[in-house]
Each structure stands twice: as structure tokens, then as C-alpha cells.
Design a protein around this motif. Structure first.
Motif, PDB file in Angstrom:
ATOM      1  N   TYR A  16       9.723  14.778   2.990  1.00 43.20           N
ATOM      2  CA  TYR A  16       9.998  14.133   1.137  1.00 43.20           C
ATOM      3  C   TYR A  16       9.182  15.487   0.894  1.00 43.20           C
ATOM      4  O   TYR A  16       7.490  15.245   1.265  1.00 43.20           O
ATOM      5  N   PHE A  17       9.723  16.606   0.166  1.00 42.37           N
ATOM      6  CA  PHE A  17       8.901  17.502  -0.823  1.00 42.37           C
ATOM      7  C   PHE A  17       9.649  17.257  -2.099  1.00 42.37           C
ATOM      8  O   PHE A  17       9.712  18.306  -2.788  1.00 42.37           O
ATOM      9  N   ASP A  18       9.851  15.957  -2.985  1.00 43.17           N
ATOM     10  CA  ASP A  18      10.138  15.785  -4.235  1.00 43.17           C
ATOM     11  C   ASP A  18       9.058  14.385  -4.737  1.00 43.17           C
ATOM     12  O   ASP A  18       9.560  14.195  -5.292  1.00 43.17           O
ATOM     13  N   HIS A  19       7.648  15.050  -4.683  1.00 41.63           N
ATOM     14  CA  HIS A  19       6.811  13.806  -5.680  1.00 41.63           C
ATOM     15  C   HIS A  19       6.882  14.262  -6.711  1.00 41.63           C
ATOM     16  O   HIS A  19       6.374  13.194  -7.335  1.00 41.63           O
ATOM     17  N   THR A  23       6.588   9.402  -6.638  1.00 38.82           N
ATOM     18  CA  THR A  23       5.055   9.726  -5.047  1.00 38.82           C
ATOM     19  C   THR A  23       5.659   8.334  -4.432  1.00 38.82           C
ATOM     20  O   THR A  23       6.204   7.297  -5.544  1.00 38.82           O
ATOM     21  N   PRO A  24       5.976   8.120  -3.311  1.00 35.91           N
ATOM     22  CA  PRO A  24       5.909   7.025  -2.438  1.00 35.91           C
ATOM     23  C   PRO A  24       4.455   5.758  -2.910  1.00 35.91           C
ATOM     24  O   PRO A  24       3.250   6.810  -2.906  1.00 35.91           O
ATOM     25  N   MET A  25       4.913   4.756  -3.099  1.00 35.87           N
ATOM     26  CA  MET A  25       3.778   4.251  -3.110  1.00 35.87           C
ATOM     27  C   MET A  25       2.583   3.968  -2.485  1.00 35.87           C
ATOM     28  O   MET A  25       2.867   3.630  -1.098  1.00 35.87           O
ATOM     29  N   HIS A  26       1.552   4.021  -3.056  1.00 35.63           N
ATOM     30  CA  HIS A  26       0.311   3.754  -1.889  1.00 35.63           C
ATOM     31  C   HIS A  26      -0.207   2.002  -0.778  1.00 35.63           C
ATOM     32  O   HIS A  26       0.470   1.053  -2.227  1.00 35.63           O
ATOM     33  N   PRO A  27      -0.474   1.800   0.047  1.00 30.86           N
ATOM     34  CA  PRO A  27      -0.427   0.834   0.518  1.00 30.86           C
ATOM     35  C   PRO A  27      -1.541  -0.050  -0.348  1.00 30.86           C
ATOM     36  O   PRO A  27      -0.826  -1.425  -0.484  1.00 30.86           O
ATOM     37  N   ILE A  30       1.607   8.653  -9.797  1.00 25.34           N
ATOM     38  CA  ILE A  30       0.340   9.248  -9.169  1.00 25.34           C
ATOM     39  C   ILE A  30       0.559   7.926  -7.570  1.00 25.34           C
ATOM     40  O   ILE A  30      -0.955   7.706  -7.372  1.00 25.34           O
ATOM     41  N   ASN A  31       1.570   7.357  -6.986  1.00 21.66           N
ATOM     42  CA  ASN A  31       1.582   7.044  -5.739  1.00 21.66           C
ATOM     43  C   ASN A  31       1.196   5.566  -6.532  1.00 21.66           C
ATOM     44  O   ASN A  31       1.747   4.467  -5.871  1.00 21.66           O
ATOM     45  N   GLY A  32       2.022   5.079  -7.863  1.00 19.05           N
ATOM     46  CA  GLY A  32       2.324   3.746  -8.514  1.00 19.05           C
ATOM     47  C   GLY A  32       2.852   3.268  -8.456  1.00 19.05           C
ATOM     48  O   GLY A  32       4.437   3.780  -8.240  1.00 19.05           O
ATOM     49  N   PHE A  81       4.471  18.483  -3.695  1.00 19.19           N
ATOM     50  CA  PHE A  81       4.629  18.090  -2.582  1.00 19.19           C
ATOM     51  C   PHE A  81       3.166  16.891  -2.525  1.00 19.19           C
ATOM     52  O   PHE A  81       2.176  16.249  -3.445  1.00 19.19           O
ATOM     53  N   GLY A  82       2.102  15.876  -1.932  1.00 21.15           N
ATOM     54  CA  GLY A  82       1.505  14.455  -2.216  1.00 21.15           C
ATOM     55  C   GLY A  82       1.277  13.927  -0.799  1.00 21.15           C
ATOM     56  O   GLY A  82       1.619  14.352   0.332  1.00 21.15           O
ATOM     57  N   LEU A  83       1.560  12.642  -1.049  1.00 20.66           N
ATOM     58  CA  LEU A  83       0.706  11.591  -0.366  1.00 20.66           C
ATOM     59  C   LEU A  83       1.617  11.397   1.016  1.00 20.66           C
ATOM     60  O   LEU A  83       2.651  11.445   1.025  1.00 20.66           O
ATOM     61  N   GLY A  84       1.413  11.455   1.984  1.00 21.86           N
ATOM     62  CA  GLY A  84       1.975  11.602   3.934  1.00 21.86           C
ATOM     63  C   GLY A  84       2.732  13.439   3.794  1.00 21.86           C
ATOM     64  O   GLY A  84       2.406  13.140   5.119  1.00 21.86           O
ATOM     65  N   ASN A  85       2.770  14.173   2.843  1.00 24.45           N
ATOM     66  CA  ASN A  85       2.554  15.641   3.712  1.00 24.45           C
ATOM     67  C   ASN A  85       1.188  16.189   4.623  1.00 24.45           C
ATOM     68  O   ASN A  85       0.254  16.065   3.785  1.00 24.45           O
ATOM     69  N   THR A  86       1.677  17.231   5.276  1.00 19.75           N
ATOM     70  CA  THR A  86       1.584  18.031   6.236  1.00 19.75           C
ATOM     71  C   THR A  86       1.132  19.226   6.597  1.00 19.75           C
ATOM     72  O   THR A  86       2.486  19.833   6.026  1.00 19.75           O
ATOM     73  N   VAL A  87      -0.315  19.782   6.548  1.00 19.39           N
ATOM     74  CA  VAL A  87       1.176  20.963   7.086  1.00 19.39           C
ATOM     75  C   VAL A  87       1.854  21.822   8.094  1.00 19.39           C
ATOM     76  O   VAL A  87       2.143  22.604   8.146  1.00 19.39           O
TER      77      VAL A  87
END
Length: 384
Positions: free
Chosen positions: A5-8, A12-16, A204-206, A357-363
Motif C-alpha cells: 500500500y503506497f497510496d497513503h 491512511t490505514p486506521m491506527h489500532p 493521519i491514520n484516523g 508512504f506511511g504506517l505499515g511501510n518498511t524499507v
């Protein structure tokens, strides 16, 4: 199939922790914040506590925060509300830029049809507005300047402090669309030359469907929604209590993690460009936007010689989510109005893809996706 998911910038995905805070409200006793009984008072208390937290994060007074249904309503309310109030004072001229979000541009177009005067400023090839051109566009009857902080398609940051100072020096109100920038930029609104600022929780993950509009005390403003007396009579309608609580929790998380988040996003953006350049030896890629003044989470890249729609279709088939620009224009074959405003070449315009990019993405995730893109590009070139 692995998905990326590179479309933040779209959402954005909601933070838990946000989801947990909302579920607590949604499964509770309920209550309308306008009701006088205990259930209503408790709901009102929750909304006020959320307002206090968001105001503290923005460096403004709680009374200056109006909750809305999101960024689009916040932009519409700011521009239409000020335009209506200022028209009564003999000022009916609005200044904006050609690279704004459609929530601003279409609102200005509607006002122009209603008899207001609108000036659309150009941007340079990096998407940045000239402060000098802003000053030159101001007239005696200018009511409002509306310039976004961070562009949602190329990430370019605008000089809002300088523009706001010029606006106030001329007695003009200043609105900033901060929907895309809020997650990484830090604001102390009481110290800034800004009269109105728009925000949205789902960037902002809300949760989706809730946002806010900052209206500095004393700013001439007429509401666009009428009915009840909610939000100090500035936005009628029963408050989205669960959404507001989720928004406040997302803001809290942002504030507590802003520095680390920005460092990670900068790293991801840099790594992504380097990975693509190293793997696409036979394909020229060009980064669109401002090399110095940009959001850390957005990068707009032209894969020279490869059509945008073809690229997006192939990316989706490989589980890579990206876009050609604003999610609000998805499904449209029309090329990005932002890139057009930047006067890019047809080749760059017709081959541009936005990654965010954002929450959940890694190198590690980016490295794997870059390998897939190299295969995609080779396949497209072979079939051309």
C-alpha cells in the motif's frame, strides 16, 4: 500475493489505538451532545475533551476549532464562509493557485459563477507559488487568499508564513489547506499569520468522514450549514462523536511520534527513489516536485516513455497500490491539473505516478516492490 500500500496520500490505514477509542464510544451508552440529560452531557464532555486535545496540538484555542465531515467541507466552509462575510464589506476578490486541491478550485469556480472575482496564480516547474506574485495579485477589494501548505500530488510545500504575512499586511484573510501536511508539519496557529486552516482525520491514520476547520477568533465567517446551534452556530448538525474521538486520538499519536515518523518517511522516500534508479537502468525516471521544500511521505515519479494508465494497471496487477494523483479524480483519464500547472513536458506529464508512504511501510517492503516494478517496466517495454 503480497500487497503493497503506497497510496497513503489518498487515505491512511486506521491506527489500532484509534479504532479502539472509537469502538469504546460506539459500543457505549450513546448520547447526543446537545441533549441536557446525563448521556448527552457525557457525549458533550467527550467532544470537548477531544477539541481541547486537538487545539493544544495546533497551538490555538479550543473555541477556534470547528468539527466538520472532512477536508472538503473544511475547505468549502472556509472559502464560502469568508467570501459571504467579506462581500458585505465590499470585498469580493479571492486569490488561489492553479495547483490547489479540487475542493478549493471547484469552490472558487462556483463562487466565480456567482459573481465573485477569482485570481488563479501560476506555480513554477516544482509546483511552488511565487510570494511576489501573490503580493502583486492583491487588490483593494481582495477578501481572501487560499493556498495549500503541502501539495497532495507532488508534495511541494508552499511558503505559507511569507504569504500569510503579506496577506495580513494588506488586510486580507488567509486560508491554508493543511489536509496533506498535518501529519508531519508542526503548527502553532496562535503565532502564525493564518486565519483559517483545514484538516482531515483520515490523512493521519484516523477515521474517514471527520475533519476540522480552524477559524481564528474575530475572523468574519458565515456558516454554510444551517439548522442547530452546534459548533457555536458555525456548523449545524449532530456531532460525529465517535469520529471526533478517533480524530483526537490520531492527533495525539501524531504529536507524540512526529519526529520519528518524519525521519522514517524521509528514509522511505529516499530509499524508494534510490531503489528505482538503481534497478531501472534502461529507463529514465524523473522526480516531480520541489527537491528542497516537500512533504516527506509523497514522491511523484515520471517513468519516461511509459504511459501512466498502463503503469498503474500493471502495478495493481502485482498488488502495488499507487495513483496518478488525487483520489478525488480517480476514474478520470484527464491528466493531473497540478502537473499541468507546473508546465511539465508531455512526456513527464503522461508518465507520472504518485507513491505515498506511511504506517505499515518498511524499507524491506520497498526493496521487494522495486524489484517487481523493474520486471513490470521490462515487460511493458518489451510489448511496446
Amino acid at each position: 500475493m503480497q500487497k503493497y500500500y503506497f497510496d497513503h496520500a489518498a487515505t491512511t490505514p486506521m491506527h489500532p489505538d484509534v479504532a479502539a477509542a472509537m469502538i469504546e464510544v460506539m459500543t457505549g451508552a450513546g448520547g447526543n451532545p446537545s441533549s441536557m440529560h446525563a448521556f448527552g452531557r457525557e457525549a458533550k464532555h467527550k467532544v470537548n475533551r477531544a477539541r481541547d486535545g486537538i487545539a493544544a496540538a495546533l497551538g490555538c484555542k479550543p473555541s477556534e476549532i470547528v468539527f466538520t465531515s472532512g477536508g472538503t467541507e473544511s475547505d468549502n466552509a472556509a472559502i464560502i464562509g469568508v467570501a459571504a462575510a467579506m462581500k458585505k464589506k465590499g470585498k469580493n476578490h479571492i486569490i488561489t493557485s492553479k495547483a490547489e486541491h479540487h475542493a478549493v478550485l471547484h469552490t472558487c469556480e462556483a463562487l466565480a459563477e456567482a459573481g465573485y472575482e477569482v485570481t488563479y496564480l501560476p506555480v513554477d516547474h516544482t509546483g511552488r507559488v511565487s510570494v511576489e506574485e501573490v503580493a502583486a495579485a492583491i487588490r483593494p477589494h481582495t477578501a481572501l487568499i487560499s493556498i495549500m501548505h503541502g501539495n497532495n500530488e507532488v508534495g511541494t510545500l508552499q511558503p505559507i508564513e511569507e504569504i500569510g504575512t503579506i496577506a495580513h499586511d494588506h488586510g486580507v484573510l488567509f486560508h491554508v489547506d493543511a489536509v496533506q501536511a498535518f501529519g508531519t508539519a508542526q503548527y502553532r496557529l496562535s503565532e502564525m499569520p493564518v486565519d483559517l486552516m483545514s484538516f482531515s482525520a483520515h490523512k493521519i491514520n484516523g477515521p474517514q468522514g471527520v475533519g476540522a476547520l480552524y477559524i481564528a477568533n474575530g475572523t468574519p465567517f458565515e456558516p454554510i450549514a444551517h439548522g442547530g446551534s452546534q459548533e457555536r452556530k458555525r456548523r449545524a448538525g449532530t456531532e460525529n462523536v465517535a469520529g471526533i474521538i478517533g480524530f483526537a486520538k490520531a492527533v495525539e499519536i501524531c504529536v507524540n511520534n512526529r519526529e520519528n515518523k518524519q525521519l522514517l518517511l524521509d528514509k522511505l522516500r529516499t530509499e524508494w527513489v534510490e531503489q528505482l534508479k538503481s534497478r531501472l537502468k534502461g529507463t529514465e525516471i524523473v522526480v516531480n516536485g520541489n527537491a528542497e521544500h516537500h512533504l516527506p511521505q509523497i514522491v511523484n515519479i515520471s517513468f519516461m516513455g511509459i504511459d501512466t494508465e498502463t503503469m498503474l494497471m500493471n502495478l495493481d496487477m502485482e498488488g502495488i497500490a499507487s495513483s496518478s494523483g488525487s483520489a478525488c479524480t480517480s476514474g478520470s483519464l484527464e491528466r493531473s491539473h497540478v502537473l499541468k500547472a507546473m508546465a511539465l513536458s508531455e512526456e513527464r506529464l503522461n508518465s507520472a505516478v504518485r507513491f505515498s508512504f506511511g504506517l505499515g511501510n518498511t524499507v524491506e517492503e520497498l526493496e521487494d516492490a522495486a524489484r517487481k516494478i523493474a520486471t513490470i517496466v521490462e515487460r511493458i517495454r518489451t510489448n511496446q
